[in-house]
Design an enzyme around this catalytic site. Structure first.
Site, PDB file in Angstrom:
ATOM      1  N   HIS A 134       0.759  -1.173   0.042  1.00  0.00           N
ATOM      2  CA  HIS A 134       0.115   0.045  -0.214  1.00  0.00           C
ATOM      3  C   HIS A 134       0.891   1.340  -0.061  1.00  0.00           C
ATOM      4  O   HIS A 134       0.457   2.227   0.768  1.00  0.00           O
ATOM      5  CB  HIS A 134      -0.913  -0.104   1.130  1.00  0.00           C
ATOM      6  CG  HIS A 134      -2.026  -1.131   1.329  1.00  0.00           C
ATOM      7  ND1 HIS A 134      -2.522  -1.498   0.092  1.00  0.00           N
ATOM      8  CD2 HIS A 134      -2.673  -1.522   2.095  1.00  0.00           C
ATOM      9  CE1 HIS A 134      -3.344  -2.646   0.416  1.00  0.00           C
ATOM     10  NE2 HIS A 134      -3.646  -2.546   1.648  1.00  0.00           N
ATOM     11  N   HIS A 208      -9.604   2.173   0.506  1.00  0.00           N
ATOM     12  CA  HIS A 208      -9.487   1.039   1.210  1.00  0.00           C
ATOM     13  C   HIS A 208     -10.644   1.214   2.285  1.00  0.00           C
ATOM     14  O   HIS A 208     -10.495   0.933   3.506  1.00  0.00           O
ATOM     15  CB  HIS A 208      -8.013   1.087   1.973  1.00  0.00           C
ATOM     16  CG  HIS A 208      -7.849  -0.381   2.475  1.00  0.00           C
ATOM     17  ND1 HIS A 208      -8.390  -1.370   3.142  1.00  0.00           N
ATOM     18  CD2 HIS A 208      -6.652  -1.139   2.023  1.00  0.00           C
ATOM     19  CE1 HIS A 208      -7.897  -2.357   3.153  1.00  0.00           C
ATOM     20  NE2 HIS A 208      -6.534  -2.355   2.805  1.00  0.00           N
ATOM     21  N   GLU A 344     -11.563  -3.389  -3.080  1.00  0.00           N
ATOM     22  CA  GLU A 344     -10.719  -2.555  -3.589  1.00  0.00           C
ATOM     23  C   GLU A 344     -10.282  -2.660  -4.931  1.00  0.00           C
ATOM     24  O   GLU A 344      -9.667  -3.809  -5.227  1.00  0.00           O
ATOM     25  CB  GLU A 344      -9.132  -2.892  -2.698  1.00  0.00           C
ATOM     26  CG  GLU A 344      -9.290  -2.590  -1.016  1.00  0.00           C
ATOM     27  CD  GLU A 344      -8.287  -3.302  -0.509  1.00  0.00           C
ATOM     28  OE1 GLU A 344      -6.990  -2.937  -0.567  1.00  0.00           O
ATOM     29  OE2 GLU A 344      -8.502  -4.346   0.169  1.00  0.00           O
TER      30      GLU A 344
HETATM   31  C1  BGC Z   1      -4.544  -6.516   1.967  1.00  0.00           C
HETATM   32  C2  BGC Z   1      -4.364  -7.220   3.119  1.00  0.00           C
HETATM   33  C3  BGC Z   1      -3.990  -6.231   3.987  1.00  0.00           C
HETATM   34  C4  BGC Z   1      -5.181  -5.205   4.326  1.00  0.00           C
HETATM   35  C5  BGC Z   1      -4.751  -4.170   5.293  1.00  0.00           C
HETATM   36  C6  BGC Z   1      -5.731  -5.455   1.754  1.00  0.00           C
HETATM   37  O1  BGC Z   1      -5.735  -4.666   0.803  1.00  0.00           O
HETATM   38  O2  BGC Z   1      -4.953  -7.250   0.810  1.00  0.00           O
HETATM   39  O3  BGC Z   1      -3.644  -8.328   2.969  1.00  0.00           O
HETATM   40  O4  BGC Z   1      -3.868  -6.778   5.521  1.00  0.00           O
HETATM   41  O5  BGC Z   1      -5.294  -4.646   3.104  1.00  0.00           O
HETATM   42  O6  BGC Z   1      -3.350  -3.528   5.232  1.00  0.00           O
END
Ligand code: BGC
Length: 379
Positions: A134, A208, A344
């Protein structure tokens, strides 16, 4: 009007407010800007509350471009906030779950925090074991964005802009990013992402938000999900795609027919074990890359329906497996395992290392533009 009639009117208004669960007041204007506090380094942050003619409200802060609240009605007309988050800015400053945030520069993981572009290897900040997740240590979710209210033709709108410097978190190019949130009268939260760069780079923006369409309930296992995907991308132990595009037919990843999230989540399945539940990218059936329906979620108790439409080729379905009750959220609520889900919309994880995946490269002179719509209704 006699005093009794007036008293009766005021009392019934209170009863309506109590029954509806609505805690915020009706907005005088379609967009209201209020202070959301100061970051630890002294920057002022605001909260923009957008309202449509149906009484739906969405609150967005320019800290991380975060969607703080989405208030929608259920089939009884009772309004509730259907996204996870915090009561104040502090919560978001310390958050590690990315509640409601804009994710950038790269949604999801890049293996070993490394990729190559035109022969040059770029090394990213690693923040998820040996991988980069991310956007790295300080992603777009922790940036203070410039914000302004804009007059969009389809509803109240807030435009967020941010410049990410060449080399930030290891990514090449000075990148100018714009995210426009619009609340339409069709009860849609529309998100338009655009960007330009001055040097070839990779980019994969998403939002998110964690949804629970029955916030009075506990987990989201009863929510019924449909995803328009014939294939998904299986992962390895680090949740990095193996490169395979696997057919969902006959697997626990077949959501082409609406199925409860919890129906198969704990079954004996190698991929579900690796993700500790669903944490996988679904390859959306290509209908020409317009803004197409990607997923639909129905919550049977409240009748709330969420449809996700996007121009993106993939959607990461994450069933909140890593939520562990440690984050103290809105109203002091502890968000437990699988108490929300994320859809997402994005390009596939680790695309820069998978030449066969749709490309996430952005060159100078090109314009990145994607659209995602979260549409709410009831049945
Ligand atoms: C990911 C997860 C992660 C979550 C929070 C999601 O987009 O796929 O693996 O734990 O985000 O970071």
């Amino acid at each position: 009007m006699s005093t009794w009639i007036r008293l009766f009117a005021v009392a019934s208004m209170f009863i309506v407010v109590l029954l509806s669960g609505e805690t915020s007041t009706v907005l005088a204007k379609p967009t209201e800007k209020t202070s959301f506090g100061k970051t630890p380094d002294g920057q002022n942050v605001d909260l923009y509350t957008l309202a449509n003619k149906n009484g739906m409200q969405v609150a967005i802060t320019n800290f991380g471009g975060i969607v703080v609240r989405i208030k929608t009605a259920d089939r009884q007309g009772k309004t509730d906030d259907v996204v996870l988050g915090y009561d104040s800015l502090d919560g978001y400053v310390n958050d590690t779950a990315y509640f409601g945030a804009v994710i950038g520069r790269y949604g999801n993981r890049i293996a070993l925090g490394k990729f190559t572009l035109d022969g040059a290897t770029y090394t990213l900040a690693r923040n998820n074991g040996e991988n980069s997740l991310h956007g790295g240590i300080k992603g777009f979710n922790k940036a203070v964005w410039q914000a302004r209210e804009v007059a969009a033709k389809d509803g109240p709108s807030v435009e967020l802009t941010h410049t990410s410097k060449d080399g930030e978190e290891g990514y090449p190019g000075n990148l100018s990013v714009k995210v426009v949130y619009t609340l339409t009268d069709r009860n849609e939260l529309k998100i338009d992402y655009s960007a330009t760069t001055d040097k070839k780079t990779v980019l994969n923006l998403t939002n998110h938000s964690y949804f629970n369409l029955n916030p009075g309930g506990s987990d989201v296992l009863q929510h019924v999900l449909m995803i328009q995907a014939d294939k998904f991308t299986p992962v390895d132990a680090g949740l990095i795609p193996t490169g395979e595009l696997r057919s969902v037919a006959g697997t626990r990843f077949d959501f082409r027919k609406p199925t409860a999230i919890g129906a198969r989540i704990d079954q004996d399945d190698e991929q579900l074990k690796l993700g500790k539940g669903y944490d996988h990218n679904f390859v959306l059936n290509d209908k020409g890359r317009e803004v197409e329906l990607a997923a639909r979620v129905v919550e049977p108790t409240t009748g709330r329906v969420l449809e996700v439409l996007t121009s993106e080729p993939g959607v990461q379905f994450y069933s909140g497996n890593f939520l562990d009750g440690s984050a103290r959220g809105k109203g002091g609520k502890m968000y437990g395992r699988r108490s929300a889900f994320c859809l997402e919309t994005q390009h596939f994880p680790d695309s820069p290392n998978h030449p066969k995946f749709p490309s996430t490269e952005l060159k100078p002179g090109e314009k990145y533009h994607t659209t995602t719509i979260y549409r709410f209704s009831k049945q």
